[in-house]
Motif scaffolding. Structure first.
Motif, PDB file in Angstrom:
ATOM      1  N   PRO A   1      -5.039  -0.713   8.101  1.00 51.98           N
ATOM      2  CA  PRO A   1      -5.817  -1.966   8.082  1.00 51.98           C
ATOM      3  C   PRO A   1      -5.917  -2.572   6.679  1.00 51.98           C
ATOM      4  O   PRO A   1      -5.862  -3.795   6.510  1.00 51.98           O
ATOM      5  N   VAL A   2      -6.017  -1.695   5.673  1.00 47.75           N
ATOM      6  CA  VAL A   2      -6.105  -2.185   4.295  1.00 47.75           C
ATOM      7  C   VAL A   2      -4.772  -2.814   3.893  1.00 47.75           C
ATOM      8  O   VAL A   2      -4.734  -3.895   3.288  1.00 47.75           O
ATOM      9  N   ARG A   3      -3.702  -2.120   4.272  1.00 44.61           N
ATOM     10  CA  ARG A   3      -2.366  -2.638   3.953  1.00 44.61           C
ATOM     11  C   ARG A   3      -2.179  -4.045   4.548  1.00 44.61           C
ATOM     12  O   ARG A   3      -1.739  -4.970   3.875  1.00 44.61           O
ATOM     13  N   ASN A   4      -2.569  -4.182   5.796  1.00 45.90           N
ATOM     14  CA  ASN A   4      -2.434  -5.486   6.460  1.00 45.90           C
ATOM     15  C   ASN A   4      -3.188  -6.572   5.709  1.00 45.90           C
ATOM     16  O   ASN A   4      -2.702  -7.689   5.506  1.00 45.90           O
ATOM     17  N   MET A   5      -4.407  -6.192   5.297  1.00 44.04           N
ATOM     18  CA  MET A   5      -5.255  -7.168   4.595  1.00 44.04           C
ATOM     19  C   MET A   5      -4.600  -7.600   3.272  1.00 44.04           C
ATOM     20  O   MET A   5      -4.518  -8.785   2.968  1.00 44.04           O
ATOM     21  N   ILE A   6      -4.106  -6.594   2.540  1.00 42.17           N
ATOM     22  CA  ILE A   6      -3.487  -6.894   1.247  1.00 42.17           C
ATOM     23  C   ILE A   6      -2.232  -7.756   1.428  1.00 42.17           C
ATOM     24  O   ILE A   6      -2.003  -8.721   0.701  1.00 42.17           O
ATOM     25  N   MET A   7      -1.458  -7.402   2.445  1.00 45.47           N
ATOM     26  CA  MET A   7      -0.226  -8.163   2.710  1.00 45.47           C
ATOM     27  C   MET A   7      -0.548  -9.623   3.023  1.00 45.47           C
ATOM     28  O   MET A   7       0.116 -10.536   2.543  1.00 45.47           O
ATOM     29  N   GLN A   8      -1.579  -9.790   3.825  1.00 47.27           N
ATOM     30  CA  GLN A   8      -1.964 -11.166   4.186  1.00 47.27           C
ATOM     31  C   GLN A   8      -2.388 -11.963   2.964  1.00 47.27           C
ATOM     32  O   GLN A   8      -1.990 -13.114   2.772  1.00 47.27           O
ATOM     33  N   GLU A   9      -3.176 -11.291   2.123  1.00 52.33           N
ATOM     34  CA  GLU A   9      -3.621 -11.956   0.891  1.00 52.33           C
ATOM     35  C   GLU A   9      -2.435 -12.366   0.032  1.00 52.33           C
ATOM     36  O   GLU A   9      -2.372 -13.462  -0.507  1.00 52.33           O
ATOM     37  N   ARG A  10      -1.460 -11.444  -0.055  1.00 50.56           N
ATOM     38  CA  ARG A  10      -0.300 -11.719  -0.906  1.00 50.56           C
ATOM     39  C   ARG A  10       0.541 -12.855  -0.344  1.00 50.56           C
ATOM     40  O   ARG A  10       1.084 -13.652  -1.095  1.00 50.56           O
ATOM     41  N   GLN A  11       0.635 -12.884   0.991  1.00 50.10           N
ATOM     42  CA  GLN A  11       1.406 -13.962   1.606  1.00 50.10           C
ATOM     43  C   GLN A  11       0.797 -15.322   1.281  1.00 50.10           C
ATOM     44  O   GLN A  11       1.484 -16.312   1.080  1.00 50.10           O
ATOM     45  N   LYS A  12      -0.530 -15.335   1.228  1.00 50.30           N
ATOM     46  CA  LYS A  12      -1.211 -16.597   0.937  1.00 50.30           C
ATOM     47  C   LYS A  12      -1.410 -16.814  -0.553  1.00 50.30           C
ATOM     48  O   LYS A  12      -2.150 -17.712  -0.972  1.00 50.30           O
TER      49      LYS A  12
END
Lengths: 454, 144
Positions: B31-42
């Motif tokens: 879940p943390v990985r997903n959150m970080i990835m999303q942040e990076r995408q944006k």
């Protein structure tokens, strides 16, 4: 369920519990785990019922897996609705008694029961057969080779295959009235094997033929076939006919036994079938040791004009092998079985490899005359035909399966470890077994002949 | 990847404790990985503390400790990871209940490898049980 105290392990989700299950060391541990609560039981059960290891119920084997009787009863009770096959080698009466004591009254999904008894001192009684029919109401395939008179066999209402033959020692036949009853009652019957090895069969199928609308495979003694041959050849679904030559002969009373030649008499039906079904014959097998076929017997067979042969088995042939060449015109050939020939040369076989591109099964077991040089020569023919077969991604035809048990190159194959040779990979697969659907031993078909129809 | 190797990130367990952890560890937590990835995408880069509402500090510290000890293992992770886990549990005098707690935590954090290894250890413990009653006593009826 609701009153179950909330426990830590049950907070794990099903995937975790299944993961734990996968790591348990043996069936007793799995059973102990399953018995802890209903949710875990459900997870364990869904693992067990999809495992191939427990598809077939063999009480003896399951007893070894679960030495604790209580565990065994639990496991059987859980698996009861899912077991699809049953087999056994111990006394059928005691198998049934044991299941009875475990309150296993019905195994509704079992469709096949193969009974292969170790000892001969325990024969199933009629009562056992009746109990078995109640236990396995959905049974479709039954193999039962111990002496039975056939009472209650008609209780297996959905039966499609009935195998009652055991090679080498089978002398006790069904009673005629029970055979009639089986034929009259079991409309789904597709495979019927009522051969008898040790004597002349007294069974008759005259009353049964009209019930054989769906019958595809019929295996019987020549004595049973003789009086009804034309009608059998007219059966609408018949695909395979296997004839066992009886151990004794009927000699008509008006003929002197001294001047009577049984050999000619014994093959006449063979030729009759050949003539009548010629255009439908896609396979035949003969046991040359018992079939009195003279050299050149096949020169004028009516099948030559049709050339539809896909499966050919001529075994235990002691005459010259030259005549075999004429079968190379059967270019659709997929199986060639020439087991136990005295005089089979590499050259003749190579012609088949060359001229029959669909050949998939080549059975040369017990042919001592063959030499190891056959192998590289066969390989080079196959490689010439399909040079890129070993490359991945190339559409592949199946390899040639070579059944080589006790053949002239057996030692060579084993010594050179050709079974795992990279050179032969994809082209030739070596196997010491016999082809599927064939009898074991010196002949593809036991003491007689077999036809396959289109 | 290389840029994230020295980065750190803050995680907060359900008892309010804030843990500053290596980014490489944080990326193991699905879940943390997903959150970080999303942040990076944006293209967002926040220093917000990420809450882990179903894990307590003791369990997270334990998992971090295990991960640190095996993070450089590429081969034999299953065998070595299990051995390491066993050692750590012994060192902590942990009981089966604790093992179950960290399996639950790993399940929530969706840490696949740790889950595989810890359930393996759990199965070993079950294998040692002599009876259904023993399994029930040890793993079922104990309250947290």
């Amino acid at each position: 369920m609701a009153s179950e105290p909330r426990s830590l392990i049950l907070q794990l989700d099903d995937d975790c519990l299944a993961e734990i299950f996968d790591r348990l060391q043996d069936l007793p541990s799995e059973v102990s785990f399953a018995r802890t609560c209903r949710r875990v039981q459900y997870i364990c059960l869904s693992k067990w019922r999809t495992s191939h290891a427990y598809e077939q119920l063999d009480l003896e084997k399951w007893r070894v897996l679960l030495p604790n009787h209580e565990d065994l009863v639990y496991f059987l009770t859980q698996m009861r609705p899912y077991i699809r096959e049953m087999g056994g080698s111990s006394c059928l009466c005691s198998i049934l008694k044991d299941l009875d004591e475990m309150h296993i009254a019905e195994l509704p999904m079992v469709t096949s029961f193969y009974y292969d008894p170790d000892g001969v001192d325990c024969y199933p009684t009629n009562r056992s057969i009746r109990k078995l029919a109640r236990l396995l109401p959905g049974l479709k395939k039954l193999r039962l080779t111990t002496p039975i008179d056939g009472r209650y066999l008609s209780n297996f209402q959905h039966l499609q295959e009935l195998h009652l033959y055991e090679d080498q020692h089978k002398a006790f036949e069904l009673q005629q009235k029970y055979l009639d009853e089986v034929c009259r009652t079991l409309h789904d019957l597709r495979v019927l094997d009522i051969r008898t090895y040790d004597m002349i069969s007294k069974l008759q199928l005259g009353n049964c033929l009209q019930s054989f609308k769906n019958l595809t495979d019929l295996k019987l003694n020549l004595a049973t076939l003789k009086p009804i041959l034309p009608a059998v050849l007219e059966l609408p679904s018949l695909r395979k006919l296997v004839v066992l030559l009886d151990n004794e002969w009927h000699i008509p009373p008006l003929v002197s036994p001294d001047s009577y030649d049984h050999k000619i008499r014994e093959v006449s039906e063979f030729y009759e079938i050949m003539a009548f079904k010629a255009k439908d014959i896609v396979g035949f097998a003969v046991d040359g040791y018992y079939m009195p076929l003279e050299p050149g017997w096949d020169e004028k067979l009516p099948i030559w004009t049709h050339r539809r042969l896909k499966r050919l088995a001529i075994c235990s042939w002691t005459h010259s092998a030259d005549y075999l060449k004429r079968y190379t015109c059967m270019t659709e050939l997929q199986l060639l079985c020439v087991r136990n020939w005295n005089d089979l040369s590499d050259e003749i076989l190579l012609e088949f490899v060359e001229l029959c591109p669909r050949l998939e099964h080549l059975d040369v077991s017990y042919c001592r005359n063959l030499t190891p040089t056959f192998l590289p020569r066969a390989l080079s023919i196959l490689k010439r035909r399909e040079p890129f077969k070993q490359k991945t991604g190339v559409g592949r035809s199946p390899p040639l399966k070579l059944y080589y048990d006790l053949s002239g190159f057996e030692d060579f194959v084993d010594r050179a470890n050709l079974k795992s040779s990279l050179e032969y990979r994809g082209y030739i697969v070596f196997t010491a077994d016999f082809p599927v659907d064939s009898e074991r031993g010196l002949s593809f078909v036991d003491r007689g002949y077999q036809f396959e129809f289109h | 990847m290389s840029s994230s190797s020295s980065e750190a990130i803050q995680l907060q367990t359900n008892d309010g404790v804030i843990h500053t952890v290596d980014m490489r560890f944080a990326l193991q937590i699905c879940p943390v990985r997903n959150m970080i990835m999303q942040e990076r995408q944006k293209n967002l880069h926040t220093d917000d503390v990420i809450p882990l509402p179903r894990v307590d500090a003791k369990n997270l510290r334990f998992i971090i400790k295990w991960w640190t000890s095996v993070q450089n293992l590429d081969e034999n992770l299953l065998t070595m990871g299990k051995r390491k886990l066993k050692q750590l549990l012994t060192a902590e005098h942990a009981n089966h209940q604790f093992l179950l707690q960290i399996i639950l935590a790993a399940d929530y954090l969706q840490m696949e490898k740790f889950l595989l290894i810890s359930t393996h250890l759990m199965a070993d413990a079950l294998n040692e049980c002599e009876s259904v009653e023993e399994i029930r006593r040890k793993f079922f009826w104990n309250k947290v």
